[in-house]
Design an enzyme around this catalytic site. Structure first.
Site, mmCIF file in Angstrom:
data_model
loop_
_atom_site.group_PDB
_atom_site.id
_atom_site.type_symbol
_atom_site.label_atom_id
_atom_site.label_comp_id
_atom_site.label_asym_id
_atom_site.label_seq_id
_atom_site.Cartn_x
_atom_site.Cartn_y
_atom_site.Cartn_z
ATOM 1 N N SER A 23 58.217 34.903 28.159
ATOM 2 C CA SER A 23 57.326 33.640 28.622
ATOM 3 C C SER A 23 57.915 32.336 28.276
ATOM 4 O O SER A 23 58.766 32.027 27.910
ATOM 5 C CB SER A 23 55.956 33.743 27.591
ATOM 6 O OG SER A 23 55.014 32.838 27.661
ATOM 7 N N TYR A 38 52.195 34.287 18.873
ATOM 8 C CA TYR A 38 52.511 34.642 20.362
ATOM 9 C C TYR A 38 53.884 33.822 20.899
ATOM 10 O O TYR A 38 54.670 34.621 21.156
ATOM 11 C CB TYR A 38 51.420 34.249 21.347
ATOM 12 C CG TYR A 38 51.891 34.637 22.537
ATOM 13 C CD1 TYR A 38 51.712 35.656 23.320
ATOM 14 C CD2 TYR A 38 52.194 33.482 23.406
ATOM 15 C CE1 TYR A 38 51.931 36.073 24.642
ATOM 16 C CE2 TYR A 38 52.419 33.990 24.920
ATOM 17 C CZ TYR A 38 52.462 35.378 25.258
ATOM 18 O OH TYR A 38 52.667 35.390 26.698
#
Length: 679
Positions: free
Chosen positions: A556, A569
């Site tokens: 990501s 996350y």
């Protein structure tokens, strides 16, 4: 335009005959019909022949798969036939006999159908018929089985001369309904489609009954102690452990996809004393050995031998196999023979475990295995009433390295970029993973669709085309056992694994003070720990295969960008990003490349966003959830929304063959987020 009645009858007959494996093998044999139609040029009648074209399958034959020829021109070729030494030239001459647009390309067996004086002709490869055709005293057995109603044709390579031979034998035996072709199969005929089909089935079923009634009880000999089949669970465990090493054996010259079969017929053959002798004789019917090679590689150890001993012996046998195959080529090659196509086996037999078969794709690998099962049935039948006696090795070479066969291979479409590659994608039941699975299959790969949600995984695998393209596995990536089971399923389905995409994930979006240890652990267990476990299992398989591989992490932009309320996350994405670098450095010596992709704002189709993450991120940014994708797009440099397909494109860019010297790379797929630029 309506289908001609004779062609319609031919199609119906072909589909009935071809749908029963007792009658013929996949893509094996052909059928024809003759009839009168109106010549669109003269307005008069013209006699035509409809015949299955080259490469088609009887069981699924459609009108588009028929070649249509003018019968007068086809039979006129007899007057210009230059003799058996130049009979291959006649195949090109068939093109001058086509009617209208001609339909499919005529096959080598076209002469057999055109020259035989019968309105309908079937040429089939039933196991029972080939058993008689490959028996040492096949001519005598054919007479004993059928009397004078079925004649014997000595072995001759398919072609124009074989058509002349059969036509002459039919003319000399008006009472005959068909022939057994030595080393090959059967041909039957009739005045109508119904009579022809009836005669074909009569020959097949009569031969089956003859072999059952006259044959001895144990044609493959006594059971070899210790070579009996392992129990099913142990058998498949052993097969999965061996599969990557077996695939390495089959892929030294060219990468191959595999198929595993532990059917009772295979296990019974391999448990019996005569299997080494019979396997060494090889297959006989041309349709068989073109797909199975002239003989298989047989592991000569019991299934309980230690795995490392079995692997070492497999490598020794492979070296011997390659030497023997090269010697076979040298014995028979002529100055104008095609180059040797490769010396690896297409069939590997493991007593007590089963059969591994290989090909350029899953269907080809599966069909090769089906053909070797046909060969086992043929050996059983021939040994039951006589001695199995396949055609001479020199004749096998003439078929395998036939100029016409080489031309057919050269006409095959260029393989897709990911042909022969087997991919396992985690989290492939939705969103990015699903898009990746679709792209990989579109580019030629076989895909294992791995997802926690078994129903979603199965639905995606079905969308992708079913078991010859994709299989589904349910896997929780926090479980070492389930990951190991997923890879076992992969290697049993396709022979191995070459490309792994770590995509499974969830997201917990909370400020630091609201993030619990449980939130942190769950996030890291699924993505950081899960990716590690999947990559470790992938590396085991890839190293055993000795053909390199690709591991891709879907990380990501958060791996490098510090955003608010996202500690669990983003930290786990940073962990994944560094795993890419660490594994690239470690696995490079094995030819395994490890790269990453950093997407951002992939909202559409995302299981993560739909599961509550979208609502939480929308709240953080103060926008409506349904407009979150638009919001992410507007904050990018390119002002474009990132979709799952864009991430899939990046996976293909990394694995499709153009970046062969790239490893340890992270590719941003975020439409441009300056704060996430890699430094």
């Amino acid at each position: 335009m309506a289908t001609h009645p004779e062609a319609a009858a031919l199609l119906a007959r072909s589909q009935r005959l071809g749908s029963d494996p007792r009658n013929t093998n996949y893509a094996g044999g052909n059928a024809s019909a003759k009839g009168s139609d109106t010549d669109p040029v003269t307005g008069g009648d013209v006699e035509l022949m409809w015949v299955k074209g080259s490469g088609g399958d009887l069981g699924t034959l459609t009108e588009a798969g028929l070649a249509v020829l003018r019968l007068d021109r086809m039979r006129a070729l007899v007057d210009v036939y230059p003799g058996v030494e130049r009979e291959d030239e006649m195949v090109a001459a068939f093109d001058y006999c086509l009617h209208g647009k001609g339909g499919a390309a005529p096959s080598i067996d076209t002469a057999m159908h055109g020259l035989v004086e019968a309105a309908h002709v079937d040429h089939l490869h039933p196991d029972s018929g080939i058993a008689l055709a490959c028996a040492a005293d096949g001519e005598k057995l054919t007479a004993e089985c059928f009397g004078d109603t079925v004649a014997w044709v000595p072995w001759r390579r398919p072609g124009f001369q074989l058509g002349l031979d059969i036509a002459a034998i039919k003319a000399a035996n008006p009472q005959a309904i068909g022939v057994v072709l030595g080393g090959h199969g059967i041909t039957a005929w009739g005045g109508t489609a119904e009579e022809c089909e009836r005669n074909s089935l009569h020959i097949i079923r009569t031969a089956e009954a003859f072999l059952a009634e006259k044959g001895k009880a144990e044609p493959f000999g006594a059971v070899i102690e210790g070579y009996e089949a392992l129990p099913e669970d142990a058998r498949r465990e052993r097969a999965a452990a061996l599969a990557p090493y077996v695939r390495a054996v089959a892929s030294q010259d060219k990468a191959q996809v595999g198929h595993f079969d532990d059917a009772e017929v295979v296990l019974e053959f391999l448990a019996r004393a005569e299997h080494p002798r019979l396997a060494a004789l090889g297959t006989s019917c041309p349709d068989h050995f073109l797909r199975t090679k002239v003989r298989p590689l047989v592991l000569d150890l019991p299934p309980t031998a230690p795995l490392d001993e079995a692997v070492a012996r497999l490598k020794e046998l492979h070296a011997e196999y390659r030497e023997e195959y090269a010697a076979y080529y040298q014995r028979h090659a002529l100055p104008d023979s095609p180059a040797m196509r490769g010396a690896d086996p297409a069939i590997v037999l493991v007593p007590g475990v089963g059969m591994f078969s290989f090909g350029k794709d899953k269907q080809t690998a599966r069909v090769a295995g089906e053909f070797y099962v046909n060969a086992i049935n043929v050996m059983r039948g021939a040994e039951a009433v006589s001695t199995y006696s396949p055609i001479e090795e020199s004749e096998k070479f003439r078929i395998e390295y036939w100029a016409l066969e080489e031309a057919k291979l050269q006409r095959m479409p260029k393989p897709k970029p990911l042909a022969t590659r087997v991919a396992l994608v985690t989290g492939a039941g939705s969103g990015i993973g699903k898009a990746i699975a679709h792209r990989l299959v579109a580019e030629g790969a076989c895909v294992v669709v791995a997802d926690l949600n078994a129903e979603n995984a199965a639905a995606v695998a079905a969308e992708l085309g079913g078991p010859d393209k994709a299989v589904a596995v349910s896997v929780d990536v926090t479980s070492e056992e389930q990951i190991a089971d997923a890879f076992k399923a992969a290697v049993l389905a396709f022979g191995g694994v070459d490309l792994v995409v770590n995509n499974a994930g969830i997201s917990v979006s909370k400020p630091l003070l609201e993030t619990s240890a449980k939130d942190w652990d769950l996030q890291h267990d699924i993505m950081a720990r899960g990716s590690f476990l999947v990559s470790r299992e992938a590396a085991r398989v890839m190293i055993a295969q000795e053909v390199g591989g690709d591991i891709v992490y879907i990380a990501s932009k958060n791996a490098v960008f510090a955003g608010p309320n996202n500690i669990a996350y983003s930290a786990t994405k940073a962990d994944q990003a560094h795993q890419v670098r660490l594994l690239a450095a470690e696995l490079g010596e094995h030819g395994i490349r490890v790269n990453g992709i950093n997407p951002d704002g992939v909202v559409r189709g995302s299981g993560i966003f739909a599961g509550g993450w979208g609502a939480k991120r929308a709240a953080v940014y103060g926008v409506e959830e349904e407009k979150l994708g638009e919001f992410y797009a507007q904050r990018t440099i390119l002002k474009r929304e990132v979709l799952p397909e864009h991430v899939a494109n990046a996976v293909f860019a990394l694995t499709g063959g153009d970046l062969t010297h790239t490893t340890g790379l992270h590719i941003p797929v975020d439409a441009g987020v300056a704060a996430a630029f890699l430094r």
